[in-house]
Motif scaffolding. Structure first.
Motif, PDB file in Angstrom:
ATOM      1  N   VAL A   1      -7.531  13.377  -3.397  1.00 46.38           N
ATOM      2  CA  VAL A   1      -7.263  12.710  -2.119  1.00 46.38           C
ATOM      3  C   VAL A   1      -6.122  11.711  -2.306  1.00 46.38           C
ATOM      4  O   VAL A   1      -6.144  10.900  -3.231  1.00 46.38           O
ATOM      5  N   ILE A   2      -5.126  11.799  -1.418  1.00 40.57           N
ATOM      6  CA  ILE A   2      -4.146  10.710  -1.335  1.00 40.57           C
ATOM      7  C   ILE A   2      -4.251  10.138   0.064  1.00 40.57           C
ATOM      8  O   ILE A   2      -3.986  10.820   1.065  1.00 40.57           O
ATOM      9  N   TYR A   3      -4.686   8.897   0.106  1.00 37.34           N
ATOM     10  CA  TYR A   3      -4.897   8.215   1.377  1.00 37.34           C
ATOM     11  C   TYR A   3      -3.756   7.210   1.530  1.00 37.34           C
ATOM     12  O   TYR A   3      -3.697   6.213   0.823  1.00 37.34           O
ATOM     13  N   ILE A   4      -2.834   7.519   2.439  1.00 40.83           N
ATOM     14  CA  ILE A   4      -1.680   6.627   2.630  1.00 40.83           C
ATOM     15  C   ILE A   4      -1.890   5.836   3.915  1.00 40.83           C
ATOM     16  O   ILE A   4      -2.098   6.417   4.983  1.00 40.83           O
TER      17      ILE A   4
ATOM     18  N   MET B   1      -6.409   8.456  -4.638  1.00 41.06           N
ATOM     19  CA  MET B   1      -5.485   7.323  -4.683  1.00 41.06           C
ATOM     20  C   MET B   1      -5.320   6.711  -3.297  1.00 41.06           C
ATOM     21  O   MET B   1      -5.091   7.428  -2.323  1.00 41.06           O
ATOM     22  N   LEU B   2      -5.481   5.399  -3.216  1.00 45.03           N
ATOM     23  CA  LEU B   2      -5.192   4.687  -1.972  1.00 45.03           C
ATOM     24  C   LEU B   2      -3.800   4.077  -2.126  1.00 45.03           C
ATOM     25  O   LEU B   2      -3.582   3.268  -3.023  1.00 45.03           O
ATOM     26  N   LEU B   3      -2.888   4.518  -1.286  1.00 49.32           N
ATOM     27  CA  LEU B   3      -1.496   4.059  -1.358  1.00 49.32           C
ATOM     28  C   LEU B   3      -1.245   3.256  -0.084  1.00 49.32           C
ATOM     29  O   LEU B   3      -1.090   3.825   0.997  1.00 49.32           O
ATOM     30  N   HIS B   4      -1.227   1.939  -0.220  1.00 51.26           N
ATOM     31  CA  HIS B   4      -1.184   1.076   0.967  1.00 51.26           C
ATOM     32  C   HIS B   4       0.138   0.322   1.079  1.00 51.26           C
ATOM     33  O   HIS B   4       0.399  -0.584   0.285  1.00 51.26           O
ATOM     34  N   HIS B   5       0.928   0.692   2.076  1.00 54.65           N
ATOM     35  CA  HIS B   5       2.209   0.001   2.248  1.00 54.65           C
ATOM     36  C   HIS B   5       2.052  -1.357   2.910  1.00 54.65           C
ATOM     37  O   HIS B   5       1.140  -1.566   3.698  1.00 54.65           O
TER      38      HIS B   5
END
Ligand code: SGN
Ligand code: CA
Length: 526
Positions: free
Chosen positions: A38-41, A196-200
């Protein structure tokens, strides 16, 4: 309302039931199931109006759109509490704010509670969190994390690492967060699935573009939203708010008119504006590019001496340009992630989510910011690409409390009872839609506070919305979203709305009981 009819909301099967259903559905030889990554953007304050998959008026976002084009575009996606920390806490815990305890941005998240990353980690997933966290306490449930302190900075941002050490990186936040995310995936333990949680940080206020995007949209003039000059008639809380582009958006702070002579002044966070744009944050090359762009605008602004509507509209145009420049960088960096996954053959076994912590006003009602249960901020974009899953739109009412249960379901982990949300995995797979909720519950608490949006709770169905503002105000609002999508006409108390008001109040009361929101003891809906 009887117990039976009160199942209006759910009759959704649990993860276990779904698993057993799908295991007996087909008798063809099942392919060996690779566990799905999972890639959670998630961006910060990214409005659906500025994603071309949702709205083509302002910008083209080919990379974000790709996630939806190769997967699902949710057309009715909402948050439970439209503000950063609370929204993130809802997402991680699958619970409404009153139950996870993080009700406003001044709270500290109790990281000991159950979250979906913790469960994934306990079940053999490798977990990582990179970027804006905003929950004060250290992240738990991650094998790796690296976060921005608080809101973080756009230029040369500082990161807090797992050992507590702070390091400053050179460059632009959206690029650096993406670099770190790709680097972590590249160096992960390949024997395990990952989440992965990718938080801008982008596109949060003050919408500072990357140097390479500064000239974009310079010649564009954007149409003013029809209700830019809303007078908030019949809507008391809207009359009290402080998120108006005309009145509350700073010339120096928000719109970068930080002239050396300090002649431009409107009293809105000016000191911080000068610190950000003229202080030591940027390196000489960044500062030179910045000044090359803004100095001529500052000069012209000083000469033009705009006032009244001309000034308000100039502010709107500047705001739109900077915001869209920041989005261009988000979109480009999402393209980098997709390209990387494609190159590594990971697109086939990775679910990719794109969303925001809430929606945002692009001048509708004359506003920027969020908080209100009105559509622009209650809604949030949601695009999900699930390999082998459905391609197209999903119209069911989903909320950020559903993300955790969905990701757990994907990993074959049963949803813990305490989570309020429901897995929308069947909707992503294009399976026959399970019976789904007909209404959503919302509760916003951050008041008194910046932007002065009163506390409120409410219910939304596919057609109607009923909101109650409370605390130092006591007012109700009712909207017919079909007739009045911009929510300009408060129908509460108007003749002919008695029946629908009664139904919505009963539904709101039922939701407060169902989710066990303690507000129902303080304020009894009648
Ligand atoms: C900051 C912003 C506000 C914004 C909140 C919450 N002011 O306080 O405009 O509403 O964050 O945003 S700023 O001057 O610091 O930019 S949130 O998305 O993090 O909840
Ligand atoms: Ca936010």
């Amino acid at each position: 309302m009887s117990k039976l009819t009160s199942t209006l909301l759910y009759s959704l099967t649990g993860a276990a039931a779904i698993a057993s259903l799908s295991s007996c559905k087909s008798n063809k030889q099942a392919e060996p199931q690779k566990p799905m990554n999972v890639i959670y953007i998630m961006s910060d304050d990214h409005s659906y109006q500025t994603i071309s998959a949702y709205d083509q008026r302002y910008i083209h976002t080919p990379n974000i759109d790709r996630i939806g084009n190769e997967g699902v575009r949710f057309t009715n996606s909402f948050v439970a509490n439209s503000i950063s920390g609370p929204s993130r806490a809802c997402m991680l815990t699958g619970k409404h704010s009153h139950a996870n305890g993080f009700i406003n941005n001044s709270t500290t998240f109790n990281g000991d509670q159950l979250t979906f990353p913790k469960l994934l980690q306990q079940n053999g997933y490798q977990t990582a969190m990179i970027g804006k966290w905003h929950l004060v306490s250290d992240p738990q449930g991650f094998d790796y994390w690296e976060i921005l302190p608080g809101q973080g900075d756009y230029y040369n941002p500082t990161f807090i690492q797992m050992n507590g050490e702070k390091i400053q990186e050179e460059g632009y936040a959206t690029n650096i967060i993406t670099d770190k995310a790709i680097n972590w995936i590249e160096n992960r333990d390949e024997s395990k699935p990952f989440c992965m949680l990718l938080h801008h940080k982008a596109p949060h206020r003050t919408w500072m573009p990357d140097t390479c995007d500064l000239e974009l949209f310079a010649d564009k003039t954007f149409p003013l939203p029809e209700n830019f000059y809303d007078n908030y008639e019949g809507r008391l809380a809207a009359q009290k708010q402080e998120m108006s582009i005309a009145k509350n958006m700073g010339l120096v702070y928000d719109l970068k008119m930080a002239d050396k002579e300090k002649e431009i002044s409107d009293g809105i966070y000016e000191y911080w504006g000068h610190e950000m744009y003229n202080g030591n944050r940027m390196n000489p090359a960044q500062k030179a590019a910045w000044d090359a762009h803004y100095a001529p605008i500052i000069e012209k602004f000083k000469k033009d001496k705009l006032t009244g509507k001309a000034l308000a509209e100039w502010k709107f145009q500047q705001y739109m340009r900077d915001y869209l420049r920041v989005i261009t960088s988000v979109d480009r960096n999402i393209g980098r992630v997709l390209d990387y996954l494609e190159e590594k053959g990971l697109l086939e076994n990775t679910m990719i989510v794109y969303t925001s912590d809430q929606g945002f006003y692009m001048g509708e009602h004359g506003w920027f910011d969020k908080r209100f249960m009105y559509e622009e901020s209650f809604r949030t974009p949601l695009l999900v690409r699930l390999p082998g899953g459905k391609k197209g739109d999903v119209a069911q009412l989903v909320q950020n409390i559903d993300y955790g249960p969905t990701i757990l379901d994907l990993a074959g982990i049963e949803k813990p009872e305490e989570m309020h949300g429901e897995s929308f995995l069947p909707l992503l797979k294009g399976e026959e839609a399970p019976e789904w909720r007909n209404s959503l519950y919302y509760h916003f608490y951050e008041y008194p506070a910046e932007h002065a949006v009163c506390r409120h709770f409410g219910v939304r169905t596919d057609r109607y919305k009923l909101i109650h503002f409370y605390n130092d105000i006591d007012s109700w609002e009712l909207f017919d979203l079909q007739e009045d999508p911009s929510e300009m006409n408060n129908l509460y108390g108007k003749p002919g709305t008695e029946e629908i008001t009664k139904e919505l109040k009963a539904e709101l009361k039922r939701l407060q009981e169902y989710y066990d929101d303690p507000i129902r003891k303080e304020f009894v809906i009648e």
